[in-house]
Design a protein around this motif. Structure first.
Motif, PDB file in Angstrom:
ATOM      1  N   GLY A  51     -41.674   8.123 -71.330  1.00  0.00           N
ATOM      2  CA  GLY A  51     -40.493   7.268 -71.314  1.00  0.00           C
ATOM      3  C   GLY A  51     -39.559   7.483 -70.136  1.00  0.00           C
ATOM      4  O   GLY A  51     -38.588   6.737 -69.967  1.00  0.00           O
ATOM      5  N   ARG A  52     -39.837   8.474 -69.291  1.00  0.00           N
ATOM      6  CA  ARG A  52     -38.976   8.741 -68.138  1.00  0.00           C
ATOM      7  C   ARG A  52     -39.387   7.906 -66.928  1.00  0.00           C
ATOM      8  O   ARG A  52     -40.515   7.431 -66.844  1.00  0.00           O
ATOM      9  N   SER A  53     -38.471   7.759 -65.994  1.00  0.00           N
ATOM     10  CA  SER A  53     -38.731   6.975 -64.788  1.00  0.00           C
ATOM     11  C   SER A  53     -38.242   7.707 -63.552  1.00  0.00           C
ATOM     12  O   SER A  53     -37.339   8.548 -63.609  1.00  0.00           O
ATOM     13  N   LEU A  54     -38.870   7.358 -62.439  1.00  0.00           N
ATOM     14  CA  LEU A  54     -38.387   7.726 -61.110  1.00  0.00           C
ATOM     15  C   LEU A  54     -38.321   6.426 -60.322  1.00  0.00           C
ATOM     16  O   LEU A  54     -39.360   5.829 -60.019  1.00  0.00           O
ATOM     17  N   GLY A  55     -37.115   5.981 -60.026  1.00  0.00           N
ATOM     18  CA  GLY A  55     -36.985   4.669 -59.405  1.00  0.00           C
ATOM     19  C   GLY A  55     -37.472   3.599 -60.356  1.00  0.00           C
ATOM     20  O   GLY A  55     -37.183   3.637 -61.562  1.00  0.00           O
ATOM     21  N   ALA A  56     -38.248   2.649 -59.852  1.00  0.00           N
ATOM     22  CA  ALA A  56     -38.750   1.566 -60.686  1.00  0.00           C
ATOM     23  C   ALA A  56     -40.102   1.890 -61.321  1.00  0.00           C
ATOM     24  O   ALA A  56     -40.664   1.058 -62.046  1.00  0.00           O
ATOM     25  N   ALA A  57     -40.619   3.076 -61.070  1.00  0.00           N
ATOM     26  CA  ALA A  57     -41.878   3.509 -61.686  1.00  0.00           C
ATOM     27  C   ALA A  57     -41.568   4.400 -62.873  1.00  0.00           C
ATOM     28  O   ALA A  57     -40.653   5.234 -62.818  1.00  0.00           O
ATOM     29  N   GLY A  58     -42.316   4.241 -63.966  1.00  0.00           N
ATOM     30  CA  GLY A  58     -42.027   5.024 -65.158  1.00  0.00           C
ATOM     31  C   GLY A  58     -43.268   5.394 -65.943  1.00  0.00           C
ATOM     32  O   GLY A  58     -44.386   4.983 -65.615  1.00  0.00           O
ATOM     33  N   VAL A  59     -43.063   6.197 -66.974  1.00  0.00           N
ATOM     34  CA  VAL A  59     -44.119   6.571 -67.919  1.00  0.00           C
ATOM     35  C   VAL A  59     -43.904   5.750 -69.182  1.00  0.00           C
ATOM     36  O   VAL A  59     -42.794   5.712 -69.725  1.00  0.00           O
ATOM     37  N   TYR A  60     -44.954   5.102 -69.634  1.00  0.00           N
ATOM     38  CA  TYR A  60     -44.844   4.194 -70.774  1.00  0.00           C
ATOM     39  C   TYR A  60     -44.372   4.951 -72.021  1.00  0.00           C
ATOM     40  O   TYR A  60     -44.916   6.009 -72.350  1.00  0.00           O
ATOM     41  N   PRO A  61     -43.362   4.446 -72.719  1.00  0.00           N
ATOM     42  CA  PRO A  61     -42.794   5.172 -73.866  1.00  0.00           C
ATOM     43  C   PRO A  61     -43.770   5.403 -75.014  1.00  0.00           C
ATOM     44  O   PRO A  61     -43.602   6.344 -75.784  1.00  0.00           O
ATOM     45  N   LYS A  62     -44.802   4.558 -75.133  1.00  0.00           N
ATOM     46  CA  LYS A  62     -45.736   4.692 -76.248  1.00  0.00           C
ATOM     47  C   LYS A  62     -46.987   5.493 -75.895  1.00  0.00           C
ATOM     48  O   LYS A  62     -47.762   5.844 -76.790  1.00  0.00           O
ATOM     49  N   GLN A  63     -47.223   5.739 -74.596  1.00  0.00           N
ATOM     50  CA  GLN A  63     -48.433   6.455 -74.187  1.00  0.00           C
ATOM     51  C   GLN A  63     -48.173   7.121 -72.841  1.00  0.00           C
ATOM     52  O   GLN A  63     -48.080   6.466 -71.808  1.00  0.00           O
ATOM     53  N   ALA A  64     -48.067   8.453 -72.867  1.00  0.00           N
ATOM     54  CA  ALA A  64     -47.686   9.191 -71.669  1.00  0.00           C
ATOM     55  C   ALA A  64     -48.739   9.143 -70.569  1.00  0.00           C
ATOM     56  O   ALA A  64     -48.452   9.498 -69.421  1.00  0.00           O
ATOM     57  N   LEU A  65     -49.937   8.723 -70.898  1.00  0.00           N
ATOM     58  CA  LEU A  65     -51.014   8.674 -69.910  1.00  0.00           C
ATOM     59  C   LEU A  65     -50.916   7.442 -69.011  1.00  0.00           C
ATOM     60  O   LEU A  65     -51.624   7.344 -68.009  1.00  0.00           O
ATOM     61  N   VAL A  66     -50.029   6.518 -69.361  1.00  0.00           N
ATOM     62  CA  VAL A  66     -49.922   5.258 -68.626  1.00  0.00           C
ATOM     63  C   VAL A  66     -48.649   5.230 -67.787  1.00  0.00           C
ATOM     64  O   VAL A  66     -47.539   5.352 -68.322  1.00  0.00           O
ATOM     65  N   LEU A  67     -48.794   5.072 -66.485  1.00  0.00           N
ATOM     66  CA  LEU A  67     -47.653   4.868 -65.591  1.00  0.00           C
ATOM     67  C   LEU A  67     -47.449   3.373 -65.418  1.00  0.00           C
ATOM     68  O   LEU A  67     -48.421   2.609 -65.348  1.00  0.00           O
ATOM     69  N   VAL A  68     -46.196   2.945 -65.337  1.00  0.00           N
ATOM     70  CA  VAL A  68     -45.906   1.511 -65.329  1.00  0.00           C
ATOM     71  C   VAL A  68     -44.956   1.151 -64.187  1.00  0.00           C
ATOM     72  O   VAL A  68     -44.202   1.975 -63.678  1.00  0.00           O
ATOM     73  N   ASN A  69     -45.031  -0.124 -63.833  1.00  0.00           N
ATOM     74  CA  ASN A  69     -44.105  -0.722 -62.876  1.00  0.00           C
ATOM     75  C   ASN A  69     -43.037  -1.429 -63.696  1.00  0.00           C
ATOM     76  O   ASN A  69     -43.292  -2.471 -64.301  1.00  0.00           O
ATOM     77  N   ASN A  70     -41.846  -0.865 -63.725  1.00  0.00           N
ATOM     78  CA  ASN A  70     -40.772  -1.446 -64.529  1.00  0.00           C
ATOM     79  C   ASN A  70     -40.106  -2.645 -63.860  1.00  0.00           C
ATOM     80  O   ASN A  70     -39.174  -3.225 -64.414  1.00  0.00           O
ATOM     81  N   GLY A  71     -40.614  -3.007 -62.684  1.00  0.00           N
ATOM     82  CA  GLY A  71     -40.082  -4.165 -61.977  1.00  0.00           C
ATOM     83  C   GLY A  71     -39.725  -3.838 -60.548  1.00  0.00           C
ATOM     84  O   GLY A  71     -38.755  -3.119 -60.298  1.00  0.00           O
ATOM     85  N   GLY A  72     -40.542  -4.312 -59.610  1.00  0.00           N
ATOM     86  CA  GLY A  72     -40.260  -4.098 -58.203  1.00  0.00           C
ATOM     87  C   GLY A  72     -40.630  -2.733 -57.670  1.00  0.00           C
ATOM     88  O   GLY A  72     -40.207  -2.362 -56.566  1.00  0.00           O
ATOM     89  N   ALA A  73     -41.426  -1.972 -58.425  1.00  0.00           N
ATOM     90  CA  ALA A  73     -41.818  -0.642 -57.946  1.00  0.00           C
ATOM     91  C   ALA A  73     -42.716  -0.758 -56.724  1.00  0.00           C
ATOM     92  O   ALA A  73     -43.529  -1.671 -56.606  1.00  0.00           O
ATOM     93  N   THR A  74     -42.572   0.186 -55.813  1.00  0.00           N
ATOM     94  CA  THR A  74     -43.469   0.278 -54.670  1.00  0.00           C
ATOM     95  C   THR A  74     -44.581   1.272 -54.997  1.00  0.00           C
ATOM     96  O   THR A  74     -44.451   2.101 -55.918  1.00  0.00           O
ATOM     97  N   GLY A  75     -45.645   1.193 -54.218  1.00  0.00           N
ATOM     98  CA  GLY A  75     -46.704   2.172 -54.396  1.00  0.00           C
ATOM     99  C   GLY A  75     -46.211   3.582 -54.168  1.00  0.00           C
ATOM    100  O   GLY A  75     -46.629   4.526 -54.850  1.00  0.00           O
ATOM    101  N   ALA A  76     -45.292   3.739 -53.219  1.00  0.00           N
ATOM    102  CA  ALA A  76     -44.754   5.069 -52.925  1.00  0.00           C
ATOM    103  C   ALA A  76     -44.005   5.638 -54.122  1.00  0.00           C
ATOM    104  O   ALA A  76     -44.059   6.849 -54.382  1.00  0.00           O
ATOM    105  N   GLU A  77     -43.307   4.786 -54.868  1.00  0.00           N
ATOM    106  CA  GLU A  77     -42.581   5.263 -56.053  1.00  0.00           C
ATOM    107  C   GLU A  77     -43.551   5.717 -57.135  1.00  0.00           C
ATOM    108  O   GLU A  77     -43.317   6.727 -57.822  1.00  0.00           O
ATOM    109  N   VAL A  78     -44.652   4.991 -57.309  1.00  0.00           N
ATOM    110  CA  VAL A  78     -45.650   5.392 -58.304  1.00  0.00           C
ATOM    111  C   VAL A  78     -46.282   6.713 -57.905  1.00  0.00           C
ATOM    112  O   VAL A  78     -46.482   7.613 -58.741  1.00  0.00           O
ATOM    113  N   VAL A  79     -46.587   6.870 -56.616  1.00  0.00           N
ATOM    114  CA  VAL A  79     -47.163   8.123 -56.130  1.00  0.00           C
ATOM    115  C   VAL A  79     -46.195   9.284 -56.344  1.00  0.00           C
ATOM    116  O   VAL A  79     -46.597  10.370 -56.793  1.00  0.00           O
TER     117      VAL A  79
END
Length: 340
Positions: free
Chosen positions: A287-315
């Motif tokens: 459920g936590r985020s860094l910028g527009a990239a986050g960890v899905y609240p229902k499954q920690a194994l899934v990283l998500v784009n909460n809107g406008g995330a860049t690839g660098a933010e996901v990395v």
């Protein structure tokens, strides 16, 4: 059928993470002859090339400087059978979930545990996709691949594909150049439900289904996945972002002494597969985020784009998670998606 690539092509709609990026050029491949033309052209033959299917297993970290080959080959058929198996073939560009549902509509079971996995048929053997107690290798018969080096096609059996956990020859140096054109599966005529995965078996019990059909197994898998995982059409993601790490028995035993609730699964070779989602959750990332990239609240194994995330933010998010898990458990998580 266009044989000429389109220049300066937007890729946001072609990756399930929904990352905005562009490619120098793009070609939608609907015929094998287009591949022959590309690799015969001296300019495109020398250009960097990225083979794209459903866009569900890669992360764009920048604009792509070369040619995107979007494999959109279509077609599916029952190609025969013997005393034990139905042989079912699908072109690499077919939507995976649609293909699974089509086999069930033909009265052929065997792929139902892999329902609702995003992506295309061509990606299934490359990634050796797996879920709910079944992997591609378990139902694989053969595939046809295009070899750009020779301009010819070749049939490959399971041994040549060198399947491993979320891996195959197509992800290694000696097979990375090969382009999958179609895949043939061997599906058992004497079908029996695969209920090795405890959550799936329990879900059927809760429905009062003692002897499920293939369709009932598929429907239950679909319901579980929809409950736990975000729809890429709504929230950008690439499914499970990290592989479940495999460790030696001694290392697992040492971890259990410190963390008795550690989720682990014994493997036939004596190693132990740890639940990456559990490790990430225990490190407080769900459920936590860094910028527009986050960890899905229902499954920690899934990283998500909460809107406008860049690839660098996901990395950056992935690297922060890796650092925390390694610091606490001494285990390095390996991403599933390919970083581009």
């Amino acid at each position: 059928m266009s044989s000429q690539p389109t220049p300066d092509f937007p890729l946001q709609s072609l990756n399930t993470f929904g990352i905005a990026a562009r490619a120098r050029a793009y070609l939608r491949v609907t015929e094998r002859e287009q591949l022959l033309g590309v690799f015969a052209d001296p300019i495109w033959a020398a250009s960097p090339k990225l083979v794209l299917g459903g866009g569900s297993n890669f992360l764009l970290t920048q604009d792509y400087p070369g040619l995107i080959l979007h494999i959109a080959l279509q077609g599916r058929e029952v190609v025969g059978g013997d005393a034990d198996f139905h042989y079912v073939r699908a072109a690499a560009g077919e939507n995976w979930h649609d293909f699974v549902q089509w086999t069930l509509a033909q009265g052929i079971g065997g792929l139902e545990n892999l329902s609702l996995i995003p992506g295309t048929v061509g990606a299934a053997p490359i990634q050796n996709i797996g879920a709910y107690g079944l992997e591609t290798k378990d139902v694989f018969h053969c595939l046809t691949a295009f070899d750009p080096a020779s301009g010819s096609t070749r049939e490959m059996g399971a041994a040549e594909c060198r399947f491993a956990y979320r891996d195959s020859v197509f992800k290694q140096d000696d097979g990375r150049r090969l382009i999958v054109l179609d895949v043939t599966f061997a599906l058992p005529k004497a079908w029996r439900p695969n209920l090795r995965y405890a959550e799936l078996a329990q879900a059927l019990v809760e429905q009062g289904i003692a002897e499920p059909s293939a369709r009932q197994v598929a429907d239950t898998v679909i319901a579980i996945r929809r409950r736990k995982l975000p729809d890429p059409a709504v929230i950008g993601n690439a499914g499970s972002f990290f592989k479940n790490p495999v460790v030696g028995g001694a290392q697992c035993a040492a971890l259990l002494e410190r963390f008795p609730a550690l989720v682990h699964h014994a493997q036939p070779d004596g190693t132990q597969k740890l639940a990456a989602g559990w490790l990430i959750d225990q490190c407080g990332w769900k459920g936590r985020s860094l910028g527009a990239a986050g960890v899905y609240p229902k499954q920690a194994l899934v990283l998500v784009n909460n809107g406008g995330a860049t690839g660098a933010e996901v990395v950056a998010l992935a690297e922060a998670i890796q650092a925390d898990v390694q610091a606490r458990y001494g285990v390095l998580l390996e991403p599933e998606p390919v970083f581009i």
